[in-house]
Scaffold this active site. Sequence first.
Site, PDB file in Angstrom:
ATOM      1  N   ARG A   1    -112.027 -14.155  -8.645  1.00 44.86           N
ATOM      2  CA  ARG A   1    -113.214 -13.315  -8.443  1.00 44.86           C
ATOM      3  C   ARG A   1    -113.708 -13.535  -7.027  1.00 44.86           C
ATOM      4  NH1 ARG A   1    -117.708 -15.714 -11.021  1.00 44.86           N
ATOM      5  NH2 ARG A   1    -118.462 -16.094  -8.933  1.00 44.86           N
TER       6      ARG A   1
ATOM      7  N   GLU B   1    -117.196 -15.960  -0.897  1.00 45.52           N
ATOM      8  CA  GLU B   1    -116.223 -16.941  -1.378  1.00 45.52           C
ATOM      9  C   GLU B   1    -115.269 -16.308  -2.367  1.00 45.52           C
ATOM     10  OE1 GLU B   1    -117.201 -19.783  -4.245  1.00 45.52           O
ATOM     11  OE2 GLU B   1    -118.560 -18.482  -5.348  1.00 45.52           O
TER      12      GLU B   1
ATOM     13  N   ASN C   1    -113.224 -17.394  -6.086  1.00 42.71           N
ATOM     14  CA  ASN C   1    -113.181 -18.340  -7.204  1.00 42.71           C
ATOM     15  C   ASN C   1    -111.895 -18.102  -7.973  1.00 42.71           C
ATOM     16  OD1 ASN C   1    -115.970 -19.628  -7.187  1.00 42.71           O
ATOM     17  ND2 ASN C   1    -116.455 -17.446  -7.107  1.00 42.71           N
TER      18      ASN C   1
ATOM     19  N   TYR D   1    -126.940 -19.650 -15.843  1.00 43.71           N
ATOM     20  CA  TYR D   1    -126.611 -20.060 -17.216  1.00 43.71           C
ATOM     21  C   TYR D   1    -127.801 -20.317 -18.124  1.00 43.71           C
ATOM     22  CZ  TYR D   1    -122.237 -20.849 -14.821  1.00 43.71           C
ATOM     23  OH  TYR D   1    -121.119 -20.688 -14.060  1.00 43.71           O
TER      24      TYR D   1
ATOM     25  N   SER E   1    -120.564 -22.853  -9.602  1.00 37.30           N
ATOM     26  CA  SER E   1    -121.751 -22.679 -10.450  1.00 37.30           C
ATOM     27  C   SER E   1    -123.043 -23.030  -9.717  1.00 37.30           C
ATOM     28  CB  SER E   1    -121.653 -23.511 -11.735  1.00 37.30           C
ATOM     29  OG  SER E   1    -120.630 -23.025 -12.558  1.00 37.30           O
TER      30      SER E   1
ATOM     31  N   ASP F   1    -116.572 -12.989  -4.152  1.00 37.98           N
ATOM     32  CA  ASP F   1    -118.016 -12.762  -4.042  1.00 37.98           C
ATOM     33  C   ASP F   1    -118.389 -12.329  -2.627  1.00 37.98           C
ATOM     34  OD1 ASP F   1    -117.897 -13.853  -6.579  1.00 37.98           O
ATOM     35  OD2 ASP F   1    -119.078 -15.648  -6.123  1.00 37.98           O
TER      36      ASP F   1
ATOM     37  N   GLY G   1    -115.936 -17.887 -14.115  1.00 39.70           N
ATOM     38  CA  GLY G   1    -116.506 -17.944 -15.466  1.00 39.70           C
ATOM     39  C   GLY G   1    -115.828 -16.913 -16.358  1.00 39.70           C
TER      40      GLY G   1
ATOM     41  N   GLU H   1    -118.914 -28.794 -13.719  1.00 42.55           N
ATOM     42  CA  GLU H   1    -118.933 -27.537 -14.469  1.00 42.55           C
ATOM     43  C   GLU H   1    -118.303 -27.693 -15.855  1.00 42.55           C
ATOM     44  OE1 GLU H   1    -117.331 -25.384 -10.751  1.00 42.55           O
ATOM     45  OE2 GLU H   1    -118.371 -23.823 -11.867  1.00 42.55           O
TER      46      GLU H   1
HETATM   47  P1  ATP Z   1    -119.835 -19.695  -8.143  1.00 37.24           P
HETATM   48  O1  ATP Z   1    -120.454 -20.038  -9.453  1.00 37.24           O
HETATM   49  O2  ATP Z   1    -119.909 -18.229  -7.850  1.00 37.24           O
HETATM   50  O3  ATP Z   1    -118.495 -20.298  -7.924  1.00 37.24           O
HETATM   51  P2  ATP Z   1    -120.651 -21.429  -5.931  1.00 37.24           P
HETATM   52  O4  ATP Z   1    -121.211 -22.702  -6.447  1.00 37.24           O
HETATM   53  O5  ATP Z   1    -119.278 -21.432  -5.419  1.00 37.24           O
HETATM   54  O6  ATP Z   1    -120.857 -20.325  -7.051  1.00 37.24           O
HETATM   55  P3  ATP Z   1    -121.798 -19.703  -3.848  1.00 37.24           P
HETATM   56  O7  ATP Z   1    -121.299 -18.480  -4.512  1.00 37.24           O
HETATM   57  O8  ATP Z   1    -121.278 -20.008  -2.506  1.00 37.24           O
HETATM   58  O9  ATP Z   1    -121.667 -20.981  -4.781  1.00 37.24           O
HETATM   59  O10 ATP Z   1    -123.376 -19.624  -3.740  1.00 37.24           O
HETATM   60  C1  ATP Z   1    -124.160 -19.553  -4.903  1.00 37.24           C
HETATM   61  C2  ATP Z   1    -125.311 -18.573  -4.712  1.00 37.24           C
HETATM   62  O11 ATP Z   1    -126.167 -19.028  -3.662  1.00 37.24           O
HETATM   63  C3  ATP Z   1    -124.881 -17.188  -4.276  1.00 37.24           C
HETATM   64  O12 ATP Z   1    -124.506 -16.403  -5.384  1.00 37.24           O
HETATM   65  C4  ATP Z   1    -126.161 -16.695  -3.609  1.00 37.24           C
HETATM   66  O13 ATP Z   1    -127.147 -16.328  -4.562  1.00 37.24           O
HETATM   67  C5  ATP Z   1    -126.651 -17.926  -2.899  1.00 37.24           C
HETATM   68  N1  ATP Z   1    -126.108 -18.023  -1.538  1.00 37.24           N
HETATM   69  C6  ATP Z   1    -125.055 -18.772  -1.156  1.00 37.24           C
HETATM   70  N2  ATP Z   1    -124.826 -18.680   0.162  1.00 37.24           N
HETATM   71  C7  ATP Z   1    -125.756 -17.850   0.646  1.00 37.24           C
HETATM   72  C8  ATP Z   1    -126.059 -17.356   1.950  1.00 37.24           C
HETATM   73  N3  ATP Z   1    -125.335 -17.719   3.017  1.00 37.24           N
HETATM   74  N4  ATP Z   1    -127.105 -16.503   2.077  1.00 37.24           N
HETATM   75  C9  ATP Z   1    -127.828 -16.125   0.994  1.00 37.24           C
HETATM   76  N5  ATP Z   1    -127.605 -16.553  -0.256  1.00 37.24           N
HETATM   77  C10 ATP Z   1    -126.588 -17.416  -0.445  1.00 37.24           C
HETATM   78 MG    MG Z   2    -120.268 -17.519  -5.944  1.00 37.98          MG
HETATM   79 MG    MG Z   3    -117.630 -20.503  -6.162  1.00 32.17          MG
HETATM   80 MG    MG Z   4    -116.803 -21.369  -9.246  1.00 35.21          MG
END
Ligand code: ATP
Ligand code: MG
Ligand code: MG
Ligand code: MG
Length: 355
Positions: free
Chosen positions: A296, A312, A314, A257, A188, A298, A318, A15
């Site tokens: 944040r 999750e 964070n 992004y 991300s 989610d 961002g 990232e």
């Molecule tokens: P962030 O940038 O928020 O830190 P991240 O890489 O930690 O993202 P997640 O938030 O876990 O990843 O997942 C990214 C995206 O994938 C979610 O915003 C959602 O759109 C999709 N997603 C993840 N897990 C699921 C799930 N179990 N069911 C449906 N969609 C999902």
């Molecule tokens: Mg997320």
């Molecule tokens: Mg995340």
């Molecule tokens: Mg993150």
Amino acid sequence: NKKKVALLCGGRSGEHEVSLVSANAIAGALDRERYDVLIIAIDRQGKWWLGEHAIARMQKGEEPYGDPVHLLPEPGRQGLIRLTAQGWEEIPVQIFFPVLHGPNGEDGTIQGLLELANVPYVGCGVLASACGMDKGIMKMLFSQAGLSQVPYQVVQRLQWEKESSSVIETLEESIGYPLFVKPANMGSSVGISKASNRQALQEAFAEALLYDNKVVVEKGVEAREIEVSVLGNNEVSASIPGEIVPCNDFYDYTAKYIDDRSRLLIPAPLTQEESEALQQMAIQAFKAIDGTGLARVDFFMDKKNGQIWINEINTLPGFTSISMYPKLWQSSGLGYSDLLHRLIELAEERHQEKQ
Ligand code: ATP
Ligand code: MG
Ligand code: MG
Ligand code: MG
């Protein structure tokens, strides 16, 4: 007597670019009556470079000018060290602001260095950062706190390499498609795929294993995506919830992004009760990982019946001016510059409590 705030950005994670954009935005918005801003851009090799030009150089893939700087892991220096051909110089810094996403920045490692140096820094400490970064550990803490989550399973690289067919069978039987496959430590959406069949599942594992030795597999749900910003140390507040409407099948890296068609709905169209439930869960999640400063959180909300699952947390979300974290505070009555000021105050309060 302005305070000098050092923004740590870039870094060795997947990232890197996102972090540089966040840091530029923060540098532009910090109240210059109160703070002097020092940019520390960390390159992909992990070297620290000083000055705004360093971001621009790194964005072009070029090495910044000058000599790298160092933070020594010993208390009492109150700043950075630069080794030059003539000797060394000290560069004073009062507060550090890690604006780093992902491994080496959001996961407690840089926080550990800042702890050793005994300097105040914005955001979560070592423990909360590490627990928030690792989706496997994070989920254990959430379930301990009674927060509901979609069914999931953690798979280690060795397990996958030795017995992938039995791993696949278990996943198909106990969870079922569609499955989301994620590197345990990333953000991300880097390394995340949705798999709707066995072939896709195998590809999804190969992709996730590029980023981590530990993979989290989750049941894919048809859900609205709601996010809540959290702020505070001992007393924690939650913003109004916001909603993301991704332009892709899910909120992947491109939807975040690159493609600008994803939409943020602020506030999220929810009932008062739903909003309050989400805010309460966000605060619970923050406390479950022992958070301080900011995070944040989610969520997923079932499109059919409104059921809420936590996805999750964070700890360094961002942070561009159009990112969800500051925008939610903006709409909750706390503007971008005031938010930055508050985060620095929280960092100082936490530092004083430790002394
Ligand atoms: P962030 O940038 O928020 O830190 P991240 O890489 O930690 O993202 P997640 O938030 O876990 O990843 O997942 C990214 C995206 O994938 C979610 O915003 C959602 O759109 C999709 N997603 C993840 N897990 C699921 C799930 N179990 N069911 C449906 N969609 C999902
Ligand atoms: Mg997320
Ligand atoms: Mg995340
Ligand atoms: Mg993150």
